[in-house]
Write a protein that holds these residues in place. Structure first.
Motif, PDB file in Angstrom:
ATOM      1  N   GLU A   1       0.844  -1.184   0.000  1.00 40.38           N
ATOM      2  CA  GLU A   1       0.000   0.000   0.000  1.00 40.38           C
ATOM      3  C   GLU A   1       0.886   1.243   0.000  1.00 40.38           C
ATOM      4  O   GLU A   1       2.040   1.206   0.442  1.00 40.38           O
ATOM      5  CB  GLU A   1      -0.918   0.016   1.224  1.00 40.38           C
ATOM      6  N   ILE A   2       0.355   2.325  -0.532  1.00 37.68           N
ATOM      7  CA  ILE A   2       1.013   3.619  -0.489  1.00 37.68           C
ATOM      8  C   ILE A   2       0.375   4.424   0.638  1.00 37.68           C
ATOM      9  O   ILE A   2      -0.843   4.602   0.662  1.00 37.68           O
ATOM     10  CB  ILE A   2       0.870   4.376  -1.821  1.00 37.68           C
TER      11      ILE A   2
ATOM     12  N   GLY B   1      -1.037   9.623 -12.074  1.00 33.30           N
ATOM     13  CA  GLY B   1      -0.456   8.373 -12.545  1.00 33.30           C
ATOM     14  C   GLY B   1      -0.238   7.398 -11.396  1.00 33.30           C
ATOM     15  O   GLY B   1      -0.684   7.621 -10.267  1.00 33.30           O
ATOM     16  N   LYS B   2       0.478   6.324 -11.684  1.00 35.03           N
ATOM     17  CA  LYS B   2       0.715   5.285 -10.699  1.00 35.03           C
ATOM     18  C   LYS B   2       2.215   5.047 -10.506  1.00 35.03           C
ATOM     19  O   LYS B   2       3.030   5.327 -11.374  1.00 35.03           O
ATOM     20  CB  LYS B   2       0.059   3.967 -11.139  1.00 35.03           C
ATOM     21  N   TYR B   3       2.532   4.523  -9.349  1.00 35.82           N
ATOM     22  CA  TYR B   3       3.902   4.081  -9.085  1.00 35.82           C
ATOM     23  C   TYR B   3       4.108   2.689  -9.671  1.00 35.82           C
ATOM     24  O   TYR B   3       3.187   1.872  -9.708  1.00 35.82           O
ATOM     25  CB  TYR B   3       4.168   4.008  -7.582  1.00 35.82           C
ATOM     26  N   GLU B   4       5.325   2.437 -10.126  1.00 36.58           N
ATOM     27  CA  GLU B   4       5.732   1.090 -10.520  1.00 36.58           C
ATOM     28  C   GLU B   4       7.044   0.773  -9.825  1.00 36.58           C
ATOM     29  O   GLU B   4       7.939   1.622  -9.765  1.00 36.58           O
ATOM     30  CB  GLU B   4       5.889   0.980 -12.041  1.00 36.58           C
ATOM     31  N   PHE B   5       7.144  -0.446  -9.292  1.00 39.53           N
ATOM     32  CA  PHE B   5       8.303  -0.802  -8.492  1.00 39.53           C
ATOM     33  C   PHE B   5       8.978  -2.062  -9.030  1.00 39.53           C
ATOM     34  O   PHE B   5       8.322  -2.973  -9.519  1.00 39.53           O
ATOM     35  CB  PHE B   5       7.891  -1.060  -7.036  1.00 39.53           C
ATOM     36  N   ALA B   6      10.291  -2.083  -8.928  1.00 38.09           N
ATOM     37  CA  ALA B   6      11.075  -3.293  -9.166  1.00 38.09           C
ATOM     38  C   ALA B   6      11.607  -3.722  -7.802  1.00 38.09           C
ATOM     39  O   ALA B   6      12.394  -3.002  -7.185  1.00 38.09           O
ATOM     40  CB  ALA B   6      12.216  -3.029 -10.138  1.00 38.09           C
TER      41      ALA B   6
ATOM     42  N   VAL C   1      12.249   2.506  -9.145  1.00 30.73           N
ATOM     43  CA  VAL C   1      10.930   3.094  -8.915  1.00 30.73           C
ATOM     44  C   VAL C   1      10.586   4.015 -10.079  1.00 30.73           C
ATOM     45  O   VAL C   1      11.410   4.847 -10.489  1.00 30.73           O
ATOM     46  CB  VAL C   1      10.882   3.912  -7.604  1.00 30.73           C
ATOM     47  N   GLN C   2       9.407   3.835 -10.636  1.00 26.09           N
ATOM     48  CA  GLN C   2       8.899   4.763 -11.640  1.00 26.09           C
ATOM     49  C   GLN C   2       7.811   5.604 -10.974  1.00 26.09           C
ATOM     50  O   GLN C   2       6.791   5.090 -10.527  1.00 26.09           O
ATOM     51  CB  GLN C   2       8.317   4.026 -12.841  1.00 26.09           C
ATOM     52  N   TYR C   3       8.068   6.905 -10.881  1.00 28.93           N
ATOM     53  CA  TYR C   3       7.164   7.793 -10.163  1.00 28.93           C
ATOM     54  C   TYR C   3       6.066   8.324 -11.090  1.00 28.93           C
ATOM     55  O   TYR C   3       6.287   8.492 -12.296  1.00 28.93           O
ATOM     56  CB  TYR C   3       7.933   8.992  -9.602  1.00 28.93           C
ATOM     57  N   PRO C   4       4.917   8.626 -10.526  1.00 28.23           N
ATOM     58  CA  PRO C   4       3.897   9.334 -11.307  1.00 28.23           C
ATOM     59  C   PRO C   4       4.313  10.795 -11.452  1.00 28.23           C
ATOM     60  O   PRO C   4       5.334  11.224 -10.894  1.00 28.23           O
ATOM     61  CB  PRO C   4       2.642   9.204 -10.427  1.00 28.23           C
TER      62      PRO C   4
END
Length: 230
Positions: A39-40, A209-214, A170-173
């Motif tokens: 969760e964020i 937008g949304k976050y994407e995580f590795a 991390v890809q930030y919105p």
């Protein structure tokens, strides 16, 4: 030839079991991470008067990850000793006891242990090719990973080896703020709080937008964490 193959059967089995444990570990983590586990959250830091957005897992890593990691570690360590003992048996029949793998801190240390443990001189190049000593400025070569594995496996004061979360990307919105300021840093996973800080800001902020995580897991031991961060 059949006698030689038979002598190394135990080492092959241990390697196979370690592979099985690693595959089961990978599957268990995939099952965990694909569930509703993250969760964020937004918290307020009263010391800096900033809002802090974090990625947080709702529950700790399942214990099966620690168990499979430990199984893989123990079997890998056993395979080194079993292979060393097998090589000694098929090349030297004078000594009754089987020696363990000749780990060392330097190439000279390994060569000394090879002689001390009674290994046949014909095996020298085979053992040295694995570079079973850590890297250092004082000598060429070295394999930090397998040497660290042996040192962790020697620690008998813990139940096993756990896992540690690691955010690799991390890809930030799209984030924007009015008169306030945004502050970013590469997130570092906190294994105690089970979270990582993503961004800080003062004043009002908007995101689109949304976050994407590795996200990956590594052995929870300082030796492997330091290797991972290189």
């Amino acid at each position: 030839m059949l006698q030689i193959v038979s002598a190394f059967a135990a080492a092959r089995d241990s390697i196979s079991w370690a592979d099985d444990a690693i595959n089961e570990l990978r599957y268990a983590f995939q099952v965990f991470i694909q569930g509703d586990v993250a969760e964020i959250v937004i918290e307020f830091d009263s010391q800096t008067s900033e809002h802090v957005r974090k990625l947080r897992f709702k529950s700790p890593f399942p214990k099966v990850l620690n168990r499979k990691t430990t199984e893989a570690l123990i079997n890998l360590r056993h395979s080194f000793d079993q292979a060393a003992a097998a090589a000694h048996r098929v090349t030297n029949s004078r000594r009754a006891s089987d020696p363990t793998f000749p780990w060392g801190q330097t190439p000279k240390d390994v060569e000394f242990r090879l002689k001390q443990k009674g290994f046949d001189e014909r095996l020298r190049d085979t053992f040295m090719a694995h570079e079973p000593y850590p890297r250092a400025d004082t000598h060429p070569g070295g394999d930090d990973i397998i040497r660290s594995l042996s040192m962790v496996a020697n620690n008998k004061h813990t139940v096993g080896l756990g896992v540690h979360g690691y955010l690799t990307g991390v890809q930030y919105p799209t984030l924007s703020t009015g008169k306030g300021q945004l502050s970013f840093s590469m997130p570092t996973w906190d294994p105690v709080k089970n979270e990582a800080e993503l961004v800080r800001w003062s004043g009002e902020a908007n995101s689109d937008g949304k976050y994407e995580f590795a996200f990956q897991i590594v052995f929870n031991d300082f030796r492997f964490l330091s290797l991972w961060k290189r």
